[in-house]
Design a protein around this motif. Structure first.
Motif, PDB file in Angstrom:
ATOM      1  N   TYR A 121      -0.150   7.851   2.534  1.00 21.97           N
ATOM      2  CA  TYR A 121      -0.134   7.707   0.847  1.00 21.97           C
ATOM      3  C   TYR A 121       1.064   8.225   0.496  1.00 21.97           C
ATOM      4  N   VAL A 122       1.906   7.687  -0.372  1.00 23.62           N
ATOM      5  CA  VAL A 122       3.176   7.781  -0.545  1.00 23.62           C
ATOM      6  C   VAL A 122       2.999   7.860  -2.217  1.00 23.62           C
ATOM      7  N   GLY A 123       3.692   9.043  -2.909  1.00 16.32           N
ATOM      8  CA  GLY A 123       4.119   9.052  -4.230  1.00 16.32           C
ATOM      9  C   GLY A 123       5.375   8.577  -4.236  1.00 16.32           C
ATOM     10  N   VAL A 124       5.736   7.820  -5.343  1.00 17.10           N
ATOM     11  CA  VAL A 124       7.123   7.577  -5.718  1.00 17.10           C
ATOM     12  C   VAL A 124       7.430   7.494  -7.170  1.00 17.10           C
ATOM     13  N   ASP A 125       8.469   7.171  -7.884  1.00 12.37           N
ATOM     14  CA  ASP A 125       8.628   7.083  -9.134  1.00 12.37           C
ATOM     15  C   ASP A 125       8.146   5.797  -9.689  1.00 12.37           C
ATOM     16  N   SER A 126       7.742   6.197 -11.045  1.00 13.25           N
ATOM     17  CA  SER A 126       7.096   4.924 -11.716  1.00 13.25           C
ATOM     18  C   SER A 126       7.926   3.791 -11.893  1.00 13.25           C
ATOM     19  N   GLU A 127       9.132   4.067 -11.899  1.00  6.54           N
ATOM     20  CA  GLU A 127      10.141   2.606 -12.014  1.00  6.54           C
ATOM     21  C   GLU A 127      10.851   2.271 -10.671  1.00  6.54           C
ATOM     22  N   GLU A 128      10.396   2.682  -9.801  1.00  9.89           N
ATOM     23  CA  GLU A 128      11.030   2.226  -8.478  1.00  9.89           C
ATOM     24  C   GLU A 128      10.484   0.776  -8.278  1.00  9.89           C
ATOM     25  N   ASP A 129      11.598  -0.037  -7.398  1.00 10.37           N
ATOM     26  CA  ASP A 129      11.414  -1.455  -7.518  1.00 10.37           C
ATOM     27  C   ASP A 129      10.318  -1.810  -6.477  1.00 10.37           C
ATOM     28  N   PRO A 130       9.178  -2.352  -7.251  1.00  9.64           N
ATOM     29  CA  PRO A 130       8.152  -2.787  -6.187  1.00  9.64           C
ATOM     30  C   PRO A 130       8.254  -3.607  -5.073  1.00  9.64           C
ATOM     31  N   ASP A 131       9.125  -4.418  -5.525  1.00 11.67           N
ATOM     32  CA  ASP A 131       9.483  -5.122  -4.231  1.00 11.67           C
ATOM     33  C   ASP A 131      10.160  -4.706  -2.863  1.00 11.67           C
ATOM     34  N   SER A 132      10.496  -3.564  -3.068  1.00 10.25           N
ATOM     35  CA  SER A 132      11.186  -2.644  -1.860  1.00 10.25           C
ATOM     36  C   SER A 132      10.252  -1.739  -1.152  1.00 10.25           C
ATOM     37  N   LEU A 133       9.407  -1.623  -1.949  1.00 13.81           N
ATOM     38  CA  LEU A 133       8.385  -0.392  -1.283  1.00 13.81           C
ATOM     39  C   LEU A 133       7.635  -0.661   0.008  1.00 13.81           C
ATOM     40  N   GLY A 134       7.391  -2.014   0.492  1.00 13.39           N
ATOM     41  CA  GLY A 134       7.029  -2.225   1.583  1.00 13.39           C
ATOM     42  C   GLY A 134       7.964  -1.802   2.801  1.00 13.39           C
ATOM     43  N   ARG A 135       9.308  -1.865   2.507  1.00  9.52           N
ATOM     44  CA  ARG A 135      10.263  -1.384   3.649  1.00  9.52           C
ATOM     45  C   ARG A 135      10.008   0.077   3.844  1.00  9.52           C
ATOM     46  N   LEU A 136       9.708   0.998   2.735  1.00  9.28           N
ATOM     47  CA  LEU A 136       9.590   2.330   2.832  1.00  9.28           C
ATOM     48  C   LEU A 136       8.288   2.811   3.637  1.00  9.28           C
ATOM     49  N   SER A 137       7.219   1.732   3.282  1.00  6.76           N
ATOM     50  CA  SER A 137       6.056   2.222   4.210  1.00  6.76           C
ATOM     51  C   SER A 137       6.347   1.935   5.814  1.00  6.76           C
ATOM     52  N   SER A 138       6.992   0.732   5.798  1.00  8.38           N
ATOM     53  CA  SER A 138       6.993   0.110   7.060  1.00  8.38           C
ATOM     54  C   SER A 138       7.846   1.280   7.955  1.00  8.38           C
ATOM     55  N   ALA A 139       9.076   1.872   7.413  1.00  8.39           N
ATOM     56  CA  ALA A 139       9.982   2.762   8.021  1.00  8.39           C
ATOM     57  C   ALA A 139       9.276   3.936   8.426  1.00  8.39           C
ATOM     58  N   LEU A 140       8.185   4.204   7.645  1.00  5.08           N
ATOM     59  CA  LEU A 140       7.623   5.573   7.850  1.00  5.08           C
ATOM     60  C   LEU A 140       6.554   5.310   8.972  1.00  5.08           C
ATOM     61  N   THR A 141       5.933   4.236   9.082  1.00  4.67           N
ATOM     62  CA  THR A 141       5.034   3.909  10.063  1.00  4.67           C
ATOM     63  C   THR A 141       5.894   3.697  11.420  1.00  4.67           C
ATOM     64  N   ASP A 142       7.017   3.357  11.370  1.00  2.00           N
ATOM     65  CA  ASP A 142       7.803   3.249  12.639  1.00  2.00           C
ATOM     66  C   ASP A 142       8.378   4.525  13.051  1.00  2.00           C
ATOM     67  N   ALA A 143       8.590   5.339  12.043  1.00  2.00           N
ATOM     68  CA  ALA A 143       9.189   6.654  12.677  1.00  2.00           C
ATOM     69  C   ALA A 143       7.851   7.502  13.336  1.00  2.00           C
ATOM     70  N   LEU A 144       6.813   7.179  13.025  1.00  4.09           N
ATOM     71  CA  LEU A 144       5.682   7.759  13.683  1.00  4.09           C
ATOM     72  C   LEU A 144       5.309   7.060  15.022  1.00  4.09           C
ATOM     73  N   GLY A 145       6.150   6.245  15.636  1.00  2.00           N
ATOM     74  CA  GLY A 145       5.855   5.678  16.724  1.00  2.00           C
ATOM     75  C   GLY A 145       5.127   4.328  16.734  1.00  2.00           C
TER      76      GLY A 145
END
Length: 230
Positions: A121-145
Motif C-alpha cells: 500500500y503506497v500513498g502518493v500525491d493526488s495529482e500524480e500522473d496515474p499512468d506512471s504509478l504502475g512503474r512505481l509499484s513494480s520498482a518497489l516489488t522488484d526491490a524486494l526480490g
C-alpha cells in the motif's frame, strides 16, 4: 492493534529512519539549491530556488565534483554538479522509495522476499500522473526480490495518502485478506513540474511576493505491518 515490525525513511536530513529521527530531535534542517532544466548549468544569471532535497547521490557512492578547466581558465561560472540535478516525474519517486522500502523490510527481520500474498500500500500525491504509478509499484516489488503481493494499492490521496494507506492495510489484515503488508508514502515537491504548479498557485515561499509561503521538500517512509509476527 497490529504491530509495526519495521520502519524505513529517506528524508533531506537522513538517509535512514534512525538518522532522520536523530536529526529531527536535534532540530536539524537542510535547505539546499534545487537544480533542474531551467537552472542546471546556467552561468549564474539568477540563483536557483531552494528547498529540502534528499541527497540521493550518497546511495551511489557520494557526490562527484566535475572539473571544468575551460570555465576556470576564462573565469566563467562553473555549472552545478550533476548530482544536484532533480529528475521529473515518477523516476524521482522511485529513487526515493526504493531505499526506504528496503530498509523497512530488512529492519523487520525479514529474510529474502516478503511472503507471497502480502499487501503493498503506497500513498502518493493526488495529482500524480496515474499512468506512471504502475512503474512505481513494480520498482518497489522488484526491490524486494520480486515480491508478489496479493494486493497492490497506490492511493492518490495527497496529504492524507499515508494515513489512507495505513487504514486500508490495517483493514485488510484485520479482515484476513492479507497476513501482513508493507505500507508507506512518497512525494517530491522539489521536482520541477511540481514546483512550477505550486508556484503558480501561490504556495511557495518568495522573499518578495510570498514571505509566508512554504519551502518545498521530498521524502519517503515505509513500515511493515504484521498480524502475527514470528
Amino acid at each position: 492493534g497490529i504491530p509495526i515490525t519495521g520502519v524505513g525513511a529517506v528524508t533531506p536530513v537522513g538517509l535512514s529512519a534512525p538518522a532522520t529521527c536523530a536529526a529531527l530531535r536535534a532540530g536539524i534542517t537542510r535547505i539546499t539549491p534545487l537544480e533542474d532544466d531551467d537552472t542546471h548549468g546556467t552561468m549564474g544569471d539568477a540563483p536557483p530556488p531552494v528547498g529540502g532535497r534528499v541527497p540521493l547521490e550518497w546511495f551511489d557512492g557520494g557526490p562527484v565534483e566535475e572539473e571544468w578547466p575551460g570555465h576556470e581558465r576564462f573565469g566563467a561560472s562553473l555549472p552545478e554538479p550533476e548530482h544536484l540535478f532533480i529528475e521529473a516525474g515518477v523516476d524521482r519517486l522511485i529513487r526515493l522509495a526504493v531505499p526506504a522500502i528496503e530498509e523497512c523490510w530488512n529492519g523487520s527481520g525479514g529474510k529474502g522476499t516478503p511472503p507471497e500474498g502480502w499487501g503493498l500500500y503506497v500513498g502518493v500525491d493526488s495529482e500524480e500522473d496515474p499512468d506512471s504509478l504502475g512503474r512505481l509499484s513494480s520498482a518497489l516489488t522488484d526491490a524486494l526480490g520480486g515480491f508478489k503481493p496479493g494486493v497492490v494499492e497506490v492511493l492518490p490521496y495527497g496529504r492524507a495518502s499515508g494515513l489512507g494507506a495505513l487504514f486500508r492495510a490495517s483493514a485488510a489484515i484485520t479482515e484476513g485478506r492479507v497476513a501482513g503488508a508493507i505500507v508507506g508514502g512518497v512525494d517530491s515537491l522539489v521536482r520541477p513540474e511540481v514546483r512550477a504548479r505550486l508556484l503558480e498557485r501561490g504556495f511557495l515561499k518568495d522573499p518578495d511576493s510570498n514571505p509566508q509561503g512554504v519551502l518545498p521538500g521530498e521524502a519517503a517512509a515505509f513500515c511493515v505491518l504484521e498480524k502475527n509476527p514470528q
